[in-house]
Write an enzyme that holds these catalytic residues in place. Structure first.
Site, PDB file in Angstrom:
ATOM      1  N   GLU A 182      -4.325   2.197  -7.150  1.00 46.37           N
ATOM      2  CA  GLU A 182      -4.628   3.220  -6.144  1.00 46.37           C
ATOM      3  C   GLU A 182      -3.757   4.456  -6.344  1.00 46.37           C
ATOM      4  O   GLU A 182      -2.702   4.593  -5.694  1.00 46.37           O
ATOM      5  CB  GLU A 182      -4.324   2.658  -4.758  1.00 46.37           C
ATOM      6  CG  GLU A 182      -5.242   1.558  -4.294  1.00 46.37           C
ATOM      7  CD  GLU A 182      -5.573   1.781  -2.832  1.00 46.37           C
ATOM      8  OE1 GLU A 182      -6.756   1.892  -2.534  1.00 46.37           O
ATOM      9  OE2 GLU A 182      -4.645   1.875  -2.021  1.00 46.37           O
ATOM     10  N   GLY A 211      -7.792   9.552  -0.069  1.00 46.81           N
ATOM     11  CA  GLY A 211      -8.138  10.436   1.046  1.00 46.81           C
ATOM     12  C   GLY A 211      -8.448  11.868   0.663  1.00 46.81           C
ATOM     13  O   GLY A 211      -8.468  12.751   1.522  1.00 46.81           O
ATOM     14  N   HIS A 258       0.863  -1.189   0.000  1.00 45.13           N
ATOM     15  CA  HIS A 258       0.000   0.000   0.000  1.00 45.13           C
ATOM     16  C   HIS A 258       0.902   1.242   0.000  1.00 45.13           C
ATOM     17  O   HIS A 258       1.927   1.277   0.681  1.00 45.13           O
ATOM     18  CB  HIS A 258      -0.921  -0.012   1.222  1.00 45.13           C
ATOM     19  CG  HIS A 258      -1.962   1.067   1.171  1.00 45.13           C
ATOM     20  ND1 HIS A 258      -1.675   2.387   1.446  1.00 45.13           N
ATOM     21  CD2 HIS A 258      -3.278   1.032   0.843  1.00 45.13           C
ATOM     22  CE1 HIS A 258      -2.773   3.112   1.293  1.00 45.13           C
ATOM     23  NE2 HIS A 258      -3.756   2.311   0.927  1.00 45.13           N
ATOM     24  N   GLY A 293     -10.943   3.413   2.040  1.00 50.61           N
ATOM     25  CA  GLY A 293     -10.282   3.805   3.279  1.00 50.61           C
ATOM     26  C   GLY A 293     -11.246   4.580   4.166  1.00 50.61           C
ATOM     27  O   GLY A 293     -11.927   3.994   5.017  1.00 50.61           O
TER      28      GLY A 293
HETATM   29  P1  PGA Z   1      -9.545   6.367   0.658  1.00 48.70           P
HETATM   30  O1  PGA Z   1      -8.337   5.316   0.888  1.00 48.70           O
HETATM   31  O2  PGA Z   1     -10.758   5.575   0.324  1.00 48.70           O
HETATM   32  O3  PGA Z   1      -9.672   7.083   1.980  1.00 48.70           O
HETATM   33  O4  PGA Z   1      -9.139   7.264  -0.433  1.00 48.70           O
HETATM   34  C1  PGA Z   1      -8.150   4.253   0.033  1.00 48.70           C
HETATM   35  C2  PGA Z   1      -6.925   3.467   0.454  1.00 48.70           C
HETATM   36  O5  PGA Z   1      -5.936   4.064   0.881  1.00 48.70           O
HETATM   37  O6  PGA Z   1      -6.921   2.220   0.372  1.00 48.70           O
END
Ligand code: PGA
Length: 275
Positions: free
Chosen positions: A185, A191, A110, A260
């Site tokens: 991602e 985020g 990640h 997330g």
């Molecule tokens: P997010 O995070 O949905 O808050 O953008 C996704 C992740 O980091 O797996």
């Protein structure tokens, strides 16, 4: 043509990973959060919905407790795995340890882990190998597509390809599930509340697909049941929530999502489980 698209969408089964990251801050709160999932999962089963397969990526410290107090039998996974089998590695958790507590999934590479621990691609590849060696399904996170073929080429080296081929042969003729998951991602969308646009998601996933095809690794979905019958599936992560998830699931190459922020919010969880 339209009918075909509708039929395909109706049967597409989604993998939805809920990444709790380093949350919540106590076991007490973890139990409360888990209860929201448990209730939502029971409701989903009562409604006969099998449109998606949820997996919760929880802090390893909470894993065993939640696993043994898991009345709705929701699947759990880890957020990271050591690149080594064992030994003098203070603070690390090996795939053997995770397998011994019946952990079947782990995120690998990640972007937050890679950044915090300054991991190079070789270490990410070794984490993936450790997962394969111990029957844990790795969710390989790919954050950016600058020089993607070089990067993927480093992860999918001869040993990894060999492990994937061996696993495919073992699984042949049995109830299939993906051997691994690729999670695209983009860091710029994690985020932020702003998911990447659909055509860019498709473009990037196509590129990953092309690369894997060049290594004889394929993804495939049963057109009738919607079940994954290939070697891997590909998902998208980055500001996915209950408002945009339906739209995003129409993207041809998207087989699911990694969430997330939304994974910590009761209303979001409930809405997503009603998909
Ligand atoms: P997010 O995070 O949905 O808050 O953008 C996704 C992740 O980091 O797996």
């Amino acid at each position: 043509m339209t009918a075909k698209i509708i039929a395909e969408q109706a049967t597409k089964k989604l993998f939805i990973g809920f990444n709790w990251k380093m949350n919540p801050s106590s076991l007490f709160d973890a139990k409360k959060l888990f209860e929201i999932y448990t209730i939502a999962n029971f409701e989903r089963k009562d409604n006969g919905s099998s449109n998606f397969s949820p997996v919760l990526f929880v802090p390893s410290l909470y894993f065993s407790f939640l696993q043994s107090h898991n009345p709705s039998n929701i699947k759990l996974g880890a957020q990271d795995i050591s690149n080594k089998e064992g030994g003098a590695l203070t603070g690390q958790i090996s795939s053997l340890m995770l397998a011994s507590i019946d952990c079947k999934y782990s995120l690998v590479g990640h972007s937050e882990t890679v950044k915090e621990y300054q991991l190079n691609t070789d270490k990410v590849r070794d984490k993936m190998a450790q997962a394969f060696e111990n029957d844990i399904i790795p969710i390989l996170c790919i954050s950016g597509l600058v020089d993607i073929w070089t990067k993927l080429g480093r992860v999918f080296d001869d040993r990894i390809i060999d492990l994937i081929q061996k696993k495919s042969n073992q699984n042949f003729g049995t109830k299939r599930q993906p051997l691994f998951v690729v999670a695209f991602e983009p860091t710029a969308n994690i985020g932020t509340g702003q998911a990447l646009n659909q055509s860019s998601i498709q473009k990037n996933l196509t590129e990953i697909e092309e690369f894997l095809k060049s290594k004889n690794i394929f993804k495939e979905t049963d057109p009738v049941s919607g079940h994954w019958v290939g070697q891997y599936i590909s998902i998208y992560g980055g500001s996915v929530n209950s408002d945009n998830i339906k739209e995003l699931s129409k993207i041809e190459s998207v087989d699911g999502f990694l969430l997330g922020g939304a994974s910590l919010n009761a209303e979001q969880i409930q809405n997503i489980f009603r998909l």
